[in-house]
Design a protein around this motif. Structure first.
Motif, PDB file in Angstrom:
ATOM      1  N   LEU A  56       0.836  -1.213   0.000  1.00  0.00           N
ATOM      2  CA  LEU A  56       0.000   0.000   0.000  1.00  0.00           C
ATOM      3  C   LEU A  56       0.871   1.263   0.000  1.00  0.00           C
ATOM      4  O   LEU A  56       1.948   1.282   0.603  1.00  0.00           O
ATOM      5  CB  LEU A  56      -0.886   0.026   1.255  1.00  0.00           C
ATOM      6  CG  LEU A  56      -1.819  -1.167   1.420  1.00  0.00           C
ATOM      7  CD1 LEU A  56      -2.521  -1.096   2.781  1.00  0.00           C
ATOM      8  CD2 LEU A  56      -2.845  -1.220   0.296  1.00  0.00           C
ATOM      9  N   TYR A  57       0.377   2.317  -0.640  1.00  0.00           N
ATOM     10  CA  TYR A  57       1.080   3.601  -0.573  1.00  0.00           C
ATOM     11  C   TYR A  57       1.152   4.070   0.870  1.00  0.00           C
ATOM     12  O   TYR A  57       0.266   3.760   1.679  1.00  0.00           O
ATOM     13  CB  TYR A  57       0.330   4.667  -1.379  1.00  0.00           C
ATOM     14  CG  TYR A  57       0.532   4.567  -2.861  1.00  0.00           C
ATOM     15  CD1 TYR A  57       1.726   4.965  -3.441  1.00  0.00           C
ATOM     16  CD2 TYR A  57      -0.478   4.095  -3.694  1.00  0.00           C
ATOM     17  CE1 TYR A  57       1.919   4.886  -4.817  1.00  0.00           C
ATOM     18  CE2 TYR A  57      -0.304   4.009  -5.068  1.00  0.00           C
ATOM     19  CZ  TYR A  57       0.901   4.415  -5.627  1.00  0.00           C
ATOM     20  OH  TYR A  57       1.078   4.331  -6.973  1.00  0.00           O
ATOM     21  N   PRO A  58       2.175   4.843   1.183  1.00  0.00           N
ATOM     22  CA  PRO A  58       2.217   5.422   2.545  1.00  0.00           C
ATOM     23  C   PRO A  58       1.226   6.573   2.664  1.00  0.00           C
ATOM     24  O   PRO A  58       0.636   6.999   1.661  1.00  0.00           O
ATOM     25  CB  PRO A  58       3.659   5.928   2.659  1.00  0.00           C
ATOM     26  CG  PRO A  58       4.087   6.206   1.258  1.00  0.00           C
ATOM     27  CD  PRO A  58       3.335   5.241   0.364  1.00  0.00           C
ATOM     28  N   ASP A  59       1.075   7.080   3.883  1.00  0.00           N
ATOM     29  CA  ASP A  59       0.223   8.253   4.135  1.00  0.00           C
ATOM     30  C   ASP A  59       0.845   9.469   3.439  1.00  0.00           C
ATOM     31  O   ASP A  59       1.969   9.865   3.778  1.00  0.00           O
ATOM     32  CB  ASP A  59       0.160   8.463   5.663  1.00  0.00           C
ATOM     33  CG  ASP A  59      -0.521   9.769   6.057  1.00  0.00           C
ATOM     34  OD1 ASP A  59      -1.108  10.430   5.179  1.00  0.00           O
ATOM     35  OD2 ASP A  59      -0.444  10.110   7.261  1.00  0.00           O
ATOM     36  N   PRO A  60       0.158  10.090   2.482  1.00  0.00           N
ATOM     37  CA  PRO A  60       0.772  11.233   1.782  1.00  0.00           C
ATOM     38  C   PRO A  60       1.047  12.421   2.702  1.00  0.00           C
ATOM     39  O   PRO A  60       1.893  13.262   2.396  1.00  0.00           O
ATOM     40  CB  PRO A  60      -0.267  11.600   0.705  1.00  0.00           C
ATOM     41  CG  PRO A  60      -1.543  10.980   1.147  1.00  0.00           C
ATOM     42  CD  PRO A  60      -1.192   9.788   1.988  1.00  0.00           C
ATOM     43  N   ASP A  61       0.351  12.481   3.836  1.00  0.00           N
ATOM     44  CA  ASP A  61       0.562  13.604   4.768  1.00  0.00           C
ATOM     45  C   ASP A  61       1.541  13.268   5.904  1.00  0.00           C
ATOM     46  O   ASP A  61       1.840  14.129   6.727  1.00  0.00           O
ATOM     47  CB  ASP A  61      -0.775  14.037   5.398  1.00  0.00           C
ATOM     48  CG  ASP A  61      -1.746  14.528   4.341  1.00  0.00           C
ATOM     49  OD1 ASP A  61      -1.278  15.188   3.387  1.00  0.00           O
ATOM     50  OD2 ASP A  61      -2.949  14.207   4.443  1.00  0.00           O
ATOM     51  N   SER A  62       2.010  12.025   5.953  1.00  0.00           N
ATOM     52  CA  SER A  62       2.930  11.592   7.021  1.00  0.00           C
ATOM     53  C   SER A  62       2.430  12.075   8.384  1.00  0.00           C
ATOM     54  O   SER A  62       3.192  12.642   9.191  1.00  0.00           O
ATOM     55  CB  SER A  62       4.352  12.136   6.771  1.00  0.00           C
ATOM     56  OG  SER A  62       4.759  11.871   5.467  1.00  0.00           O
ATOM     57  N   SER A  63       1.134  11.843   8.642  1.00  0.00           N
ATOM     58  CA  SER A  63       0.493  12.450   9.825  1.00  0.00           C
ATOM     59  C   SER A  63       1.112  12.005  11.148  1.00  0.00           C
ATOM     60  O   SER A  63       1.299  12.827  12.054  1.00  0.00           O
ATOM     61  CB  SER A  63      -0.992  12.110   9.863  1.00  0.00           C
ATOM     62  OG  SER A  63      -1.544  12.288   8.604  1.00  0.00           O
ATOM     63  N   ARG A  64       1.462  10.716  11.239  1.00  0.00           N
ATOM     64  CA  ARG A  64       2.022  10.217  12.508  1.00  0.00           C
ATOM     65  C   ARG A  64       3.357  10.887  12.794  1.00  0.00           C
ATOM     66  O   ARG A  64       3.665  11.289  13.918  1.00  0.00           O
ATOM     67  CB  ARG A  64       2.259   8.699  12.410  1.00  0.00           C
ATOM     68  CG  ARG A  64       1.050   7.863  12.771  1.00  0.00           C
ATOM     69  CD  ARG A  64       1.425   6.424  13.063  1.00  0.00           C
ATOM     70  NE  ARG A  64       2.364   5.831  12.138  1.00  0.00           N
ATOM     71  CZ  ARG A  64       3.342   5.002  12.490  1.00  0.00           C
ATOM     72  NH1 ARG A  64       3.528   4.685  13.759  1.00  0.00           N
ATOM     73  NH2 ARG A  64       4.148   4.474  11.586  1.00  0.00           N
ATOM     74  N   MET A  65       4.138  11.004  11.744  1.00  0.00           N
ATOM     75  CA  MET A  65       5.469  11.597  11.907  1.00  0.00           C
ATOM     76  C   MET A  65       5.365  13.090  12.242  1.00  0.00           C
ATOM     77  O   MET A  65       6.053  13.593  13.135  1.00  0.00           O
ATOM     78  CB  MET A  65       6.233  11.392  10.606  1.00  0.00           C
ATOM     79  CG  MET A  65       7.597  11.975  10.592  1.00  0.00           C
ATOM     80  SD  MET A  65       8.408  11.397   9.098  1.00  0.00           S
ATOM     81  CE  MET A  65       9.772  12.529   9.070  1.00  0.00           C
ATOM     82  N   LYS A  66       4.474  13.783  11.531  1.00  0.00           N
ATOM     83  CA  LYS A  66       4.309  15.215  11.818  1.00  0.00           C
ATOM     84  C   LYS A  66       3.843  15.417  13.253  1.00  0.00           C
ATOM     85  O   LYS A  66       4.300  16.334  13.941  1.00  0.00           O
ATOM     86  CB  LYS A  66       3.268  15.824  10.869  1.00  0.00           C
ATOM     87  CG  LYS A  66       3.836  16.205   9.539  1.00  0.00           C
ATOM     88  CD  LYS A  66       2.772  17.006   8.789  1.00  0.00           C
ATOM     89  CE  LYS A  66       3.132  17.106   7.335  1.00  0.00           C
ATOM     90  NZ  LYS A  66       2.010  17.550   6.514  1.00  0.00           N
TER      91      LYS A  66
END
Ligand SMILES: Cc1ncc(COP(=O)(O)O)c(C=O)c1O
Length: 354
Positions: A56-66
């Motif tokens: 699957l593609y990763p989260d485009p917003d990288s929400s967890r990391m942000k």
């Protein structure tokens, strides 16, 4: 060369990174990587990630990391931008925020990627000479400009600038963006992140390649006013929606969860740096004050190029810059672990005796 090249490609002068040698067993002190591995929690998180989710593609917003980065710095998530290494973050900053009618300002001796981005994006710039002690002198930047960027500590000199100087610059320079590239800040330099809430034109960039020992994962970020971050997101979403892959996001979040490991390894690097400075000074070297995980040093009797070549013959690689002439006798030496630093000193001694 090919007749199919676009005109811009002919005009580019690409950045040349430090050598990643193919030969094994070299003592590699040339690209400011961390001699200690990443936190064991990062390795565990990467292993857990290597499962079905990779299709699957990763989260485009990288929400967890942000969210993790925002919490770490006491900021909101809309004040954080993440990218594939801080080089990519910087590239977006140059394109989104530093191209204006007035010239961008940066030091004459600094991270050599800055002029490369200017060439790529057609940004006019002026370099500001470091003073006689190789320091950034803030007063020299107080003139009309389309933006200001420099690393703190500066690279390749390693010299840190006090936070009061950066605040003085921000107070005097309110009409353009000021970017402080804090790639090496965790090794003993004061961070400007604390100033973000008071200066909407301040952007600070960080990397996980140095103090978090994750150069191989390619993680970098910028923090600043939400309006500046929005500009970076617009560029990112016009370029690559998924700059942070699933491994990078999992690794970045896990790295932030191991504060004890981070503190321990960065203190080890700082202590090793102080020892290395003493050892090189005892051998007659002049070493510039460093707030980074590298030092910049020269010997009054030996040319930098000759020393770098002699060390390489003894399987120790350091970075030497031929230009500008003012720094051509300096070596930029990454702080290694104890045995690497001892091997470096032994190799230097044998060269000085030869
Ligand atoms: C001053 C400075 N900024 C940014 C970077 C880029 O780091 P990365 O792209 O690995 O995050 C480097 C790398 O050496 C650097 O020296």
């Amino acid at each position: 060369m090919s007749k199919f090249w676009s005109p811009i490609v002919h005009a580019l002068t690409p950045y040349v990174p430090g050598e990643q040698p193919k030969i094994q067993n070299l003592i590699k002190l040339n690209t400011n990587e961390n001699p200690y591995g990443p936190s064991p929690k990062v390795i565990a998180a990467l292993q857990a990630e290597a499962a079905d989710s990779l299709r699957l593609y990763p989260d485009p917003d990288s929400s967890r990391m942000k969210a993790a980065i925002a919490e770490y710095h006491g900021l909101q998530t809309n004040q954080v931008f993440v990218g594939n290494g801080s080089d990519e973050v910087l590239a977006h900053i140059f394109q989104a925020l530093l191209k204006h009618d007035l010239p961008l300002l940066f030091p004459d001796i600094t991270y050599s990627f800055y002029p490369v981005y200017c060439g790529l994006y057609g940004i006019q710039y002026e370099t500001v000479p470091l003073n006689a002690r190789f320091e950034i002198a803030i007063d020299d930047y107080l003139r009309p400009n389309g933006g200001i960027i420099f690393p703190n500590p500066n690279a390749p000199t390693g010299i840190p600038l006090p936070l009061a100087d950066i605040e003085g610059l921000l107070q005097a320079n309110k009409d353009s963006v000021v970017v402080i590239d804090e790639a090496y800040v965790d090794f003993g330099t004061e961070s400007a992140v604390a100033l973000i809430s008071r200066y909407p034109n301040l952007l600070v960039t960080h990397t996980y390649s140095k103090s978090r020992s994750l150069a191989g994962l390619r993680i970098g970020y910028a923090v600043g006013d939400a309006g500046l971050i929005e500009a970076l997101i617009r560029v990112k979403d016009s370029f690559n929606s998924y700059p942070i892959d699933r491994f990078a996001e999992a690794g970045a979040v896990a790295a932030l969860q191991d504060e004890a490991y981070f503190q321990q390894t960065r203190q080890q690097v700082i202590a090793a740096r102080e020892q290395l400075v003493d050892d090189l000074q005892a051998l007659g070297f002049e070493v510039l004050p460093s707030g980074a995980n590298f030092i910049f040093a020269r010997h009054p009797q030996y040319a930098g190029e000759q020393l770098a070549a002699g060390l390489r013959e003894q399987a120790v690689i350091v970075r030497h810059f031929k230009k500008p002439a003012r720094i051509s006798d300096f070596l930029r030496i990454t702080i290694g672990n104890e045995s690497q630093n001892l091997a470096l000193i032994a190799a230097v001694k044998s060269l000085l005796q030869a």
